[in-house]
Motif scaffolding. Structure first.
Motif, mmCIF file in Angstrom:
data_model
loop_
_atom_site.group_PDB
_atom_site.id
_atom_site.type_symbol
_atom_site.label_atom_id
_atom_site.label_comp_id
_atom_site.label_asym_id
_atom_site.label_seq_id
_atom_site.Cartn_x
_atom_site.Cartn_y
_atom_site.Cartn_z
ATOM 1 N N TYR A 63 0.809 -1.219 0.000
ATOM 2 C CA TYR A 63 0.000 0.000 0.000
ATOM 3 C C TYR A 63 0.846 1.275 0.000
ATOM 4 N N SER A 64 2.145 1.190 -0.266
ATOM 5 C CA SER A 64 3.021 2.353 -0.081
ATOM 6 C C SER A 64 2.606 3.578 -0.882
ATOM 7 N N SER A 65 2.006 3.393 -2.036
ATOM 8 C CA SER A 65 1.496 4.562 -2.782
ATOM 9 C C SER A 65 0.109 4.216 -3.313
ATOM 10 N N TYR A 66 -0.770 3.884 -2.392
ATOM 11 C CA TYR A 66 -2.114 3.451 -2.728
ATOM 12 C C TYR A 66 -2.862 4.539 -3.483
ATOM 13 N N GLN A 69 -1.336 8.075 -4.096
ATOM 14 C CA GLN A 69 -1.329 9.068 -3.023
ATOM 15 C C GLN A 69 -0.492 8.527 -1.874
ATOM 16 N N ASP A 70 -0.081 9.418 -0.976
ATOM 17 C CA ASP A 70 0.606 8.959 0.224
ATOM 18 C C ASP A 70 -0.375 8.150 1.060
ATOM 19 N N TRP A 71 0.086 7.026 1.568
ATOM 20 C CA TRP A 71 -0.762 6.117 2.351
ATOM 21 C C TRP A 71 -0.462 6.310 3.818
ATOM 22 N N GLU A 72 -1.474 6.542 4.594
ATOM 23 C CA GLU A 72 -1.332 6.670 6.043
ATOM 24 C C GLU A 72 -1.717 5.337 6.664
ATOM 25 N N GLY A 73 -0.731 4.621 7.158
ATOM 26 C CA GLY A 73 -1.016 3.331 7.770
ATOM 27 C C GLY A 73 0.057 2.327 7.412
ATOM 28 N N ARG A 75 2.216 -0.513 5.641
ATOM 29 C CA ARG A 75 2.486 -0.648 4.203
ATOM 30 C C ARG A 75 1.998 -1.976 3.623
ATOM 31 N N ASP A 100 6.596 -2.307 9.015
ATOM 32 C CA ASP A 100 6.904 -2.143 7.592
ATOM 33 C C ASP A 100 8.295 -2.658 7.238
#
Length: 197
Positions: A63-66, A69-73, A75, A100
């Motif tokens: 999920y690093s660039s879900y 967009q920047d992913w909060e949470g 990876r 992570d």
């Protein structure tokens, strides 16, 4: 509807262990904490109101660039698809790895033996460690391969290639010989392309 019965049963049986339960497009997605993952899996299989006898798929997700967009949470995530043959329903089970740097969750091979190769694949391609797996080793890449190719930060072309050398009569590794290039898609500018006006 059957999905409403399943949603209510999951909420009642799992209680607070169900961190998130989402119904979308006629499917249910259940998210649990890494600490509860193995216990929830056993409950999903064994509880009379749920009876998920089969794990039909398991994969890793980065999920690093879900959605670009920047992913909060966290990876890395492990996503499993479960099937109840006796109840004729399905659920998607998600668990995020707590760390992570060393992504790790419990192995479900003792619950569903079908996840053995799926877990090996997620380990190979994403570097997710399945604690308790009896034979966690690469399954798709070469044994000497370095890195995990489905991670979003993995280089597209790599740095090393392998080939069979006729003189040495063995497989050898060498620096990549392909020149990097940028592919620019063609743009169709014909006025009448495809019969459109």
């Amino acid at each position: 509807m059957k999905i409403e019965i399943l949603e209510a049963a999951l909420a009642a049986v799992l209680g607070e262990r169900a961190k998130k339960l989402v119904r979308d497009r006629g499917e249910l997605t259940l998210t649990v904490a890494a600490a509860d993952y193995l216990g929830v899996a056993q409950t999903l299989r064994d509880h009379a109101d749920l009876k998920f006898e089969q794990l039909i798929d398991l994969c890793g997700v980065d999920y690093s660039s879900y959605r670009d967009q920047d992913w909060e949470g966290p990876r890395f995530c492990v996503v499993s698809h479960l099937l109840s043959v006796s109840k004729n329903w399905r659920v998607r089970l998600k668990v995020f790895c707590a760390d992570d740097d060393v992504p790790m969750v419990a192995s479900l091979t003792e619950v569903w033996s079908s996840c053995n190769w799926f877990e090996r694949e997620a380990f190979d391609l994403y570097g997710i460690i399945f604690e308790g797996h009896s034979d966690l080793r690469r399954i798709l890449t070469d044994y000497g391969f370095i890195g995990h190719p489905f991670r979003k930060d993995f280089p597209v072309s790599g740095h090393v290639e392998m080939r069979y050398d006729d003189e040495q009569k063995r497989v050898i590794y060498q620096p990549v010989t392909i020149e990097p290039r940028e592919i620019t898609p063609r743009i169709i500018r014909e006025d009448n392309y495809g019969g459109l006006h």
